[in-house]
Design a protein around this motif. Structure first.
Motif, PDB file in Angstrom:
ATOM      1  N   THR A 152       0.849  -1.182   0.000  1.00 45.12           N
ATOM      2  CA  THR A 152       0.000   0.000   0.000  1.00 45.12           C
ATOM      3  C   THR A 152       0.891   1.241   0.000  1.00 45.12           C
ATOM      4  O   THR A 152       1.991   1.221   0.558  1.00 45.12           O
ATOM      5  CB  THR A 152      -0.897  -0.012   1.253  1.00 45.12           C
ATOM      6  OG1 THR A 152      -1.832  -1.092   1.138  1.00 45.12           O
ATOM      7  CG2 THR A 152      -1.648   1.296   1.416  1.00 45.12           C
ATOM      8  N   ALA A 153       0.420   2.311  -0.598  1.00 45.23           N
ATOM      9  CA  ALA A 153       1.152   3.576  -0.590  1.00 45.23           C
ATOM     10  C   ALA A 153       0.944   4.244   0.775  1.00 45.23           C
ATOM     11  O   ALA A 153       0.253   5.258   0.900  1.00 45.23           O
ATOM     12  CB  ALA A 153       0.673   4.482  -1.722  1.00 45.23           C
ATOM     13  N   HIS A 154       1.558   3.659   1.805  1.00 47.82           N
ATOM     14  CA  HIS A 154       1.342   4.098   3.180  1.00 47.82           C
ATOM     15  C   HIS A 154       1.748   5.555   3.389  1.00 47.82           C
ATOM     16  O   HIS A 154       1.010   6.337   4.002  1.00 47.82           O
ATOM     17  CB  HIS A 154       2.139   3.215   4.143  1.00 47.82           C
ATOM     18  CG  HIS A 154       1.776   1.780   4.097  1.00 47.82           C
ATOM     19  ND1 HIS A 154       0.604   1.280   4.624  1.00 47.82           N
ATOM     20  CD2 HIS A 154       2.431   0.691   3.586  1.00 47.82           C
ATOM     21  CE1 HIS A 154       0.555  -0.021   4.444  1.00 47.82           C
ATOM     22  NE2 HIS A 154       1.646  -0.406   3.816  1.00 47.82           N
ATOM     23  N   ALA A 155       2.942   5.914   2.927  1.00 44.62           N
ATOM     24  CA  ALA A 155       3.430   7.280   3.146  1.00 44.62           C
ATOM     25  C   ALA A 155       2.529   8.297   2.454  1.00 44.62           C
ATOM     26  O   ALA A 155       2.229   9.360   3.012  1.00 44.62           O
ATOM     27  CB  ALA A 155       4.871   7.406   2.657  1.00 44.62           C
ATOM     28  N   ASP A 156       2.074   7.973   1.244  1.00 41.54           N
ATOM     29  CA  ASP A 156       1.172   8.881   0.531  1.00 41.54           C
ATOM     30  C   ASP A 156      -0.128   9.053   1.303  1.00 41.54           C
ATOM     31  O   ASP A 156      -0.670  10.163   1.397  1.00 41.54           O
ATOM     32  CB  ASP A 156       0.871   8.339  -0.866  1.00 41.54           C
ATOM     33  CG  ASP A 156       2.071   8.414  -1.795  1.00 41.54           C
ATOM     34  OD1 ASP A 156       3.032   9.142  -1.462  1.00 41.54           O
ATOM     35  OD2 ASP A 156       2.050   7.749  -2.848  1.00 41.54           O
ATOM     36  N   GLY A 157      -0.647   7.948   1.849  1.00 40.24           N
ATOM     37  CA  GLY A 157      -1.878   8.032   2.631  1.00 40.24           C
ATOM     38  C   GLY A 157      -1.716   8.885   3.871  1.00 40.24           C
ATOM     39  O   GLY A 157      -2.609   9.682   4.222  1.00 40.24           O
ATOM     40  N   ALA A 158      -0.574   8.728   4.550  1.00 40.03           N
ATOM     41  CA  ALA A 158      -0.314   9.540   5.738  1.00 40.03           C
ATOM     42  C   ALA A 158      -0.237  11.022   5.375  1.00 40.03           C
ATOM     43  O   ALA A 158      -0.749  11.883   6.105  1.00 40.03           O
ATOM     44  CB  ALA A 158       0.982   9.084   6.401  1.00 40.03           C
ATOM     45  N   LEU A 285      -4.938  -5.078  -2.825  1.00 36.84           N
ATOM     46  CA  LEU A 285      -3.642  -5.523  -2.339  1.00 36.84           C
ATOM     47  C   LEU A 285      -3.518  -7.036  -2.476  1.00 36.84           C
ATOM     48  O   LEU A 285      -2.514  -7.557  -2.979  1.00 36.84           O
ATOM     49  CB  LEU A 285      -3.488  -5.102  -0.872  1.00 36.84           C
ATOM     50  CG  LEU A 285      -2.093  -5.041  -0.266  1.00 36.84           C
ATOM     51  CD1 LEU A 285      -1.230  -4.009  -0.969  1.00 36.84           C
ATOM     52  CD2 LEU A 285      -2.197  -4.712   1.225  1.00 36.84           C
ATOM     53  N   ALA A 286      -4.547  -7.756  -2.033  1.00 35.72           N
ATOM     54  CA  ALA A 286      -4.527  -9.217  -2.124  1.00 35.72           C
ATOM     55  C   ALA A 286      -4.568  -9.682  -3.568  1.00 35.72           C
ATOM     56  O   ALA A 286      -3.859 -10.622  -3.953  1.00 35.72           O
ATOM     57  CB  ALA A 286      -5.712  -9.790  -1.355  1.00 35.72           C
ATOM     58  N   GLU A 287      -5.380  -9.025  -4.379  1.00 32.64           N
ATOM     59  CA  GLU A 287      -5.496  -9.403  -5.786  1.00 32.64           C
ATOM     60  C   GLU A 287      -4.151  -9.281  -6.496  1.00 32.64           C
ATOM     61  O   GLU A 287      -3.747 -10.184  -7.242  1.00 32.64           O
ATOM     62  CB  GLU A 287      -6.541  -8.516  -6.466  1.00 32.64           C
ATOM     63  CG  GLU A 287      -6.604  -8.626  -7.976  1.00 32.64           C
ATOM     64  CD  GLU A 287      -7.014  -9.998  -8.466  1.00 32.64           C
ATOM     65  OE1 GLU A 287      -6.592 -10.362  -9.586  1.00 32.64           O
ATOM     66  OE2 GLU A 287      -7.738 -10.698  -7.736  1.00 32.64           O
ATOM     67  N   ARG A 288      -3.441  -8.185  -6.260  1.00 32.35           N
ATOM     68  CA  ARG A 288      -2.144  -8.006  -6.929  1.00 32.35           C
ATOM     69  C   ARG A 288      -1.106  -8.986  -6.400  1.00 32.35           C
ATOM     70  O   ARG A 288      -0.269  -9.486  -7.163  1.00 32.35           O
ATOM     71  CB  ARG A 288      -1.662  -6.568  -6.745  1.00 32.35           C
ATOM     72  CG  ARG A 288      -2.561  -5.549  -7.436  1.00 32.35           C
ATOM     73  CD  ARG A 288      -1.854  -4.224  -7.598  1.00 32.35           C
ATOM     74  NE  ARG A 288      -2.775  -3.160  -7.986  1.00 32.35           N
ATOM     75  CZ  ARG A 288      -2.395  -1.941  -8.308  1.00 32.35           C
ATOM     76  NH1 ARG A 288      -1.110  -1.622  -8.292  1.00 32.35           N
ATOM     77  NH2 ARG A 288      -3.278  -1.019  -8.642  1.00 32.35           N
ATOM     78  N   ASP A 306       4.513  -3.800  -6.965  1.00 33.08           N
ATOM     79  CA  ASP A 306       3.240  -3.131  -7.168  1.00 33.08           C
ATOM     80  C   ASP A 306       2.995  -2.188  -6.003  1.00 33.08           C
ATOM     81  O   ASP A 306       3.262  -2.533  -4.845  1.00 33.08           O
ATOM     82  CB  ASP A 306       2.091  -4.140  -7.229  1.00 33.08           C
ATOM     83  CG  ASP A 306       1.950  -4.779  -8.597  1.00 33.08           C
ATOM     84  OD1 ASP A 306       1.709  -4.037  -9.560  1.00 33.08           O
ATOM     85  OD2 ASP A 306       2.078  -6.015  -8.689  1.00 33.08           O
ATOM     86  N   LEU A 307       2.465  -1.001  -6.287  1.00 35.06           N
ATOM     87  CA  LEU A 307       2.110  -0.031  -5.263  1.00 35.06           C
ATOM     88  C   LEU A 307       0.628   0.280  -5.399  1.00 35.06           C
ATOM     89  O   LEU A 307       0.174   0.736  -6.446  1.00 35.06           O
ATOM     90  CB  LEU A 307       2.940   1.243  -5.435  1.00 35.06           C
ATOM     91  CG  LEU A 307       2.868   2.270  -4.308  1.00 35.06           C
ATOM     92  CD1 LEU A 307       3.473   1.706  -3.027  1.00 35.06           C
ATOM     93  CD2 LEU A 307       3.604   3.555  -4.707  1.00 35.06           C
ATOM     94  N   VAL A 308      -0.136   0.001  -4.334  1.00 36.26           N
ATOM     95  CA  VAL A 308      -1.586   0.191  -4.358  1.00 36.26           C
ATOM     96  C   VAL A 308      -1.922   1.538  -3.731  1.00 36.26           C
ATOM     97  O   VAL A 308      -1.566   1.792  -2.575  1.00 36.26           O
ATOM     98  CB  VAL A 308      -2.289  -0.946  -3.583  1.00 36.26           C
ATOM     99  CG1 VAL A 308      -3.809  -0.730  -3.593  1.00 36.26           C
ATOM    100  CG2 VAL A 308      -1.937  -2.296  -4.191  1.00 36.26           C
ATOM    101  N   PRO A 309      -2.600   2.435  -4.453  1.00 37.28           N
ATOM    102  CA  PRO A 309      -2.870   3.781  -3.933  1.00 37.28           C
ATOM    103  C   PRO A 309      -3.878   3.785  -2.782  1.00 37.28           C
ATOM    104  O   PRO A 309      -4.644   2.836  -2.589  1.00 37.28           O
ATOM    105  CB  PRO A 309      -3.418   4.526  -5.154  1.00 37.28           C
ATOM    106  CG  PRO A 309      -3.984   3.451  -6.025  1.00 37.28           C
ATOM    107  CD  PRO A 309      -3.117   2.254  -5.823  1.00 37.28           C
ATOM    108  N   THR A 310      -3.865   4.879  -2.036  1.00 37.70           N
ATOM    109  CA  THR A 310      -4.802   5.088  -0.931  1.00 37.70           C
ATOM    110  C   THR A 310      -5.688   6.286  -1.245  1.00 37.70           C
ATOM    111  O   THR A 310      -5.429   7.036  -2.188  1.00 37.70           O
ATOM    112  CB  THR A 310      -4.039   5.375   0.378  1.00 37.70           C
ATOM    113  OG1 THR A 310      -3.124   6.458   0.155  1.00 37.70           O
ATOM    114  CG2 THR A 310      -3.267   4.152   0.847  1.00 37.70           C
ATOM    115  N   SER A 311      -6.724   6.476  -0.433  1.00 34.46           N
ATOM    116  CA  SER A 311      -7.593   7.638  -0.599  1.00 34.46           C
ATOM    117  C   SER A 311      -8.078   8.088   0.772  1.00 34.46           C
ATOM    118  O   SER A 311      -8.173   7.284   1.703  1.00 34.46           O
ATOM    119  CB  SER A 311      -8.785   7.321  -1.511  1.00 34.46           C
ATOM    120  OG  SER A 311      -9.527   6.218  -1.010  1.00 34.46           O
ATOM    121  N   LEU A 312      -8.359   9.374   0.893  1.00 26.65           N
ATOM    122  CA  LEU A 312      -8.838   9.937   2.156  1.00 26.65           C
ATOM    123  C   LEU A 312     -10.357   9.921   2.184  1.00 26.65           C
ATOM    124  O   LEU A 312     -11.010  10.399   1.258  1.00 26.65           O
ATOM    125  CB  LEU A 312      -8.322  11.373   2.320  1.00 26.65           C
ATOM    126  CG  LEU A 312      -8.730  12.076   3.619  1.00 26.65           C
ATOM    127  CD1 LEU A 312      -8.021  11.448   4.802  1.00 26.65           C
ATOM    128  CD2 LEU A 312      -8.428  13.574   3.538  1.00 26.65           C
TER     129      LEU A 312
END
Length: 323
Positions: A152-158, A285-288, A306-312
């Protein structure tokens, strides 16, 4: 198989292709074969197929614990993604990091075709010797030439969480971080620091929990006493504990303190108040992860990232600070 072929009016090879889900079968022909299989009660014999093909169509899942909401959610998502591709799932929990080699051996003994390692287990995997030929996908890990990674794009989400709170007018944002040995927690902490630094704001001291709501409640009084007006929690469970602790101290959310979580678990919209949070797409995340592992098993495709994007997801737990 011969009986199925006779009823469907096709060759035994065509039946074999249908059983093995080959794309080289006309849809109408596939439907006739599947109808004949259903009429006769024919089922492929997994063990016999494994002897012939050298594959069991079973993947392993290596996880440190299933007690956390994120890990249990990932278990369900990985199981669904594997089943959609005709793969069974074998789960091994890693009691202590030193057991990772033994865990791999257990999975090999059970004949898995490859392994997905989750979250906290990934630190142990990175430090372990990976056996030659081990098909491995690691979820939430830095890139590594020995295996494929999905994260997951953890840093981007934060950063999204912090930027939202700063845009509301808060001077700075406190942080309740996850465990020190968690890659996901470290990435979320990095995104929090980067966002504050980019905005030229002071960085408060980190408060740390263990992903549980109990640990969030334990640090909540420190947040209340510090005078913090905005808090970013590294997961929704800890945010729940923070909400409870702030209420116990007479600090109203969001009037006195705004709170943001991470994950967007199913219950976060039912918190009181409904929680503003960063959505982590567990299904994607699981699918990829499963898709990468199956490509490694069936096509020999190794490595990659693979990097999975996040959203607020903005709900009722954040607001402008009191003037």
């Amino acid at each position: 198989m011969a009986d199925v072929a006779a009823i469907a009016g096709v060759s035994g090879q065509t039946v074999s292709r249908v059983v093995n889900d080959s794309p080289r079968v006309d849809p109408s022909t596939r439907a006739r074969v599947e109808a004949a299989m259903a009429e006769l009660g024919y089922r492929p014999h997994r063990a016999a197929r494994a002897l012939r093909t050298g594959r069991t169509h079973t993947i392993g899942l290596l996880v440190s614990t299933l007690a956390t909401v994120g890990n249990s959610r990932m278990l369900q998502a990985v199981a669904d993604a594997a089943a959609a591709r005709g793969y069974a799932l074998t789960v091994v929990t890693l009691a202590v990091p030193a057991d990772v080699s033994r865990a791999f051996e257990r999975l090999r003994e059970q004949g898995v075709d490859g392994v997905v390692a989750l979250n906290e287990a990934t630190a142990a995997v990175r430090d372990a010797a990976i056996a030659p030929g081990m098909r491995l996908v690691v979820v939430d890990s830095p890139p590594d030439q020995r295996f494929a990674t999905v994260q997951t794009a953890h840093a981007d989400g934060a950063r999204l969480a912090v930027e939202h709170l700063l845009a509301l007018g808060h001077d700075t944002v406190s942080h309740v971080a996850g465990p020190a040995d968690s890659y996901a927690a470290a990435e979320r902490e990095r995104g929090w620091r980067d966002a504050l630094s980019a905005a030229g704001r002071t960085t408060p001291g980190v408060l740390r929990g263990d992903w549980s709501s109990v640990s969030g409640a334990a640090v909540g009084p420190l947040l209340a006493d510090s005078g913090a007006t905005a808090v970013f929690c590294a997961n929704d469970q800890m945010a729940l504990g923070v909400l409870r602790a702030l209420a116990d101290r007479g600090r109203e959310v969001p009037r006195d303190v705004s709170v943001v979580g991470f994950d967007d678990v199913a219950d976060s919209a039912q918190y009181r108040p409904a929680l503003t949070t960063v959505r982590q797409d567990f299904d994607a995340l699981a699918e990829r992860a499963v898709a990468r592992l199956v490509r490694a098993i069936e096509a020999g495709e190794a490595g990659g990232r693979d990097l999975v994007p996040t959203s607020l997801i903005v709900r009722a737990s954040t607001a402008q600070p009191r003037s």
